[in-house]
Design a protein around this motif. Structure first.
Motif, PDB file in Angstrom:
ATOM      1  N   ARG A 247       0.816  -1.217   0.000  1.00  0.00           N
ATOM      2  CA  ARG A 247       0.000   0.000   0.000  1.00  0.00           C
ATOM      3  C   ARG A 247       0.850   1.266   0.000  1.00  0.00           C
ATOM      4  N   LEU A 248       2.043   1.215   0.586  1.00  0.00           N
ATOM      5  CA  LEU A 248       2.894   2.398   0.657  1.00  0.00           C
ATOM      6  C   LEU A 248       3.990   2.384  -0.400  1.00  0.00           C
ATOM      7  N   ASP A 249       3.922   1.452  -1.326  1.00  0.00           N
ATOM      8  CA  ASP A 249       4.848   1.446  -2.466  1.00  0.00           C
ATOM      9  C   ASP A 249       4.261   2.366  -3.532  1.00  0.00           C
ATOM     10  N   TYR A 250       4.447   3.656  -3.323  1.00  0.00           N
ATOM     11  CA  TYR A 250       3.782   4.641  -4.161  1.00  0.00           C
ATOM     12  C   TYR A 250       4.281   4.640  -5.603  1.00  0.00           C
ATOM     13  N   ALA A 251       5.602   4.613  -5.790  1.00  0.00           N
ATOM     14  CA  ALA A 251       6.160   4.779  -7.131  1.00  0.00           C
ATOM     15  C   ALA A 251       5.650   3.728  -8.120  1.00  0.00           C
ATOM     16  N   PRO A 252       5.678   2.434  -7.788  1.00  0.00           N
ATOM     17  CA  PRO A 252       5.160   1.463  -8.760  1.00  0.00           C
ATOM     18  C   PRO A 252       3.659   1.586  -8.996  1.00  0.00           C
ATOM     19  N   ARG A 253       2.897   1.955  -7.963  1.00  0.00           N
ATOM     20  CA  ARG A 253       1.448   2.124  -8.154  1.00  0.00           C
ATOM     21  C   ARG A 253       1.171   3.298  -9.084  1.00  0.00           C
ATOM     22  N   LEU A 254       1.871   4.407  -8.896  1.00  0.00           N
ATOM     23  CA  LEU A 254       1.662   5.567  -9.757  1.00  0.00           C
ATOM     24  C   LEU A 254       2.162   5.318 -11.179  1.00  0.00           C
ATOM     25  N   LYS A 255       3.155   4.452 -11.322  1.00  0.00           N
ATOM     26  CA  LYS A 255       3.602   4.103 -12.667  1.00  0.00           C
ATOM     27  C   LYS A 255       2.472   3.434 -13.447  1.00  0.00           C
ATOM     28  N   ARG A 256       1.706   2.583 -12.768  1.00  0.00           N
ATOM     29  CA  ARG A 256       0.570   1.941 -13.438  1.00  0.00           C
ATOM     30  C   ARG A 256      -0.473   2.969 -13.859  1.00  0.00           C
ATOM     31  N   TRP A 257      -0.707   3.953 -13.023  1.00  0.00           N
ATOM     32  CA  TRP A 257      -1.645   5.016 -13.400  1.00  0.00           C
ATOM     33  C   TRP A 257      -1.096   5.825 -14.575  1.00  0.00           C
ATOM     34  N   HIS A 258       0.209   6.066 -14.570  1.00  0.00           N
ATOM     35  CA  HIS A 258       0.810   6.798 -15.685  1.00  0.00           C
ATOM     36  C   HIS A 258       0.763   5.972 -16.961  1.00  0.00           C
ATOM     37  N   ASP A 259       0.959   4.668 -16.833  1.00  0.00           N
ATOM     38  CA  ASP A 259       0.856   3.807 -18.012  1.00  0.00           C
ATOM     39  C   ASP A 259      -0.551   3.870 -18.617  1.00  0.00           C
ATOM     40  N   ALA A 260      -1.565   4.028 -17.761  1.00  0.00           N
ATOM     41  CA  ALA A 260      -2.952   4.047 -18.226  1.00  0.00           C
ATOM     42  C   ALA A 260      -3.390   5.417 -18.735  1.00  0.00           C
ATOM     43  N   PHE A 261      -2.865   6.498 -18.138  1.00  0.00           N
ATOM     44  CA  PHE A 261      -3.354   7.837 -18.473  1.00  0.00           C
ATOM     45  C   PHE A 261      -2.266   8.792 -18.976  1.00  0.00           C
TER      46      PHE A 261
END
Length: 343
Positions: free
Chosen positions: A148-162
């Protein structure tokens, strides 16, 4: 004026309640700009339709799409922190399917809280609402397993999508416009266009240590009788928590803190993620210094959440009897129980 849709995806514990309360209560003035919070306004249902309620996806997204088809708006906002738990590619696919006119232009806004602050606030919230009744070490292990606190990989997925339509803001007071997430959010969605917001803000502040110990005892008692995470435990936690915050305590108001041992684990576990956040999203020091500064607000040994440490036997006797009385109502329809608790 070209219509612009914004998707506000949280995170949890970053002032989403204040933003949504402002939008739902029309606690703003945007002269010259028509701002829409599309109905149905329970946008959390959109996120759940991509996870636990997939059979309702088409119904829920079609309802939002129908409201957005209304031409009488300039800026619209879909807002729920529950998108934090959604797969970004599924969110993008739902928008493309149901709101195709905005699929290539929708802007995504995410507020992210520094690691230690998010953890402490989330642990407090989960204790209050009965989602977790263990100790802080157990909760840290759970957050670690979930990433849950691994922000960078989670935001990478959002960037990949948008792509570059993802806007990431640090939930750090001196980085927010006027130190207020509501002002900051309105500036993000309106740009140079004027706005004013009211002084009233709904907060979701954390309880002090003794109140959290009491909450944990009550939620454990409810869970023992009703089962873990019974739906009625959440409205109880929210409403009783608000009453506790509104009533000044005559006892110690010590706040929740990491022990030195747990902080050392946090520093080792999340220092690389903090560095990546600063490099990728903030173009300078922000989360890494916040993680380092958290070392100055630790305690030598883990704080005691046993309710007997904070309250005398007579107070606990009364609270236990009161909890047992309340249990007779909590097995009723959770929707009705929650409604009775609201002011």
């Amino acid at each position: 004026m070209t219509q612009q849709l914004y998707l506000h995806i949280g995170d949890c514990k970053t002032g989403s309640t204040a933003i949504q309360s402002m939008l739902m209560g029309n606690g703003y003035d945007t002269p010259g700009t028509r701002l829409l919070l599309p109905k149905p306004i329970q946008h959390g249902r959109l996120a759940r339709s991509l996870t636990t309620h997939k059979h309702l996806k088409d119904k829920r997204w079609c309802a939002i799409a129908k409201n957005l088809a209304n031409p009488d708006w300039d800026v619209a906002v879909i807002s729920t922190e529950l998108f934090e738990f959604s797969a970004p590619e599924r969110v993008a696919a739902a928008i493309k399917q149901h709101i195709p006119d905005h699929a290539e232009t929708v802007q995504v806004i995410a507020y992210i809280r520094p690691h230690v602050g998010r953890f402490l606030s989330q642990f407090s919230e989960n204790l209050k609402n009965g989602h977790a009744t263990g100790d802080m070490q157990d909760f840290a292990a759970r957050m670690d397993r979930l990433g849950r606190l691994d922000y960078a990989p989670r935001l990478k997925r959002w960037h990949d999508a948008f792509g570059d339509r993802l806007n990431v803001r640090p939930f750090v007071r001196d980085r927010l416009l006027n130190g207020d997430v509501r002002h900051d959010f309105m500036a993000r969605i309106l740009g140079d266009r004027p706005f004013e917001i009211g002084d009233d803000s709904v907060t979701n502040a954390s309880l002090c240590l003794s109140d959290l110990a009491l909450m944990r005892m009550l939620q454990r008692r409810f869970a023992a009788e009703l089962g873990a995470e019974h739906p009625s435990c959440i409205p109880f936690g929210k409403q009783f928590g608000r009453l506790l915050l509104a009533a000044p305590s005559p006892r110690s108001t010590e706040k929740l803190r990491l022990s030195q041992t747990l902080y050392d684990w946090f520093a080792a576990r999340y220092s690389d993620d903090a560095r990546q956040m600063d490099e990728i999203w903030f173009q300078g020091p922000c989360f890494a210094p916040a993680l380092e500064d958290a070392a100055n607000d630790t305690v030598a040994t883990a704080q005691d959440l046993n309710v007997e440490t904070h309250f005398d036997a007579e107070t606990l006797r009364v609270m236990t009897c009161w909890a047992d009385l309340l249990l007779r109502q909590m097995d009723d329809d959770p929707a009705m129980f929650g409604k009775r608790l609201r002011p």
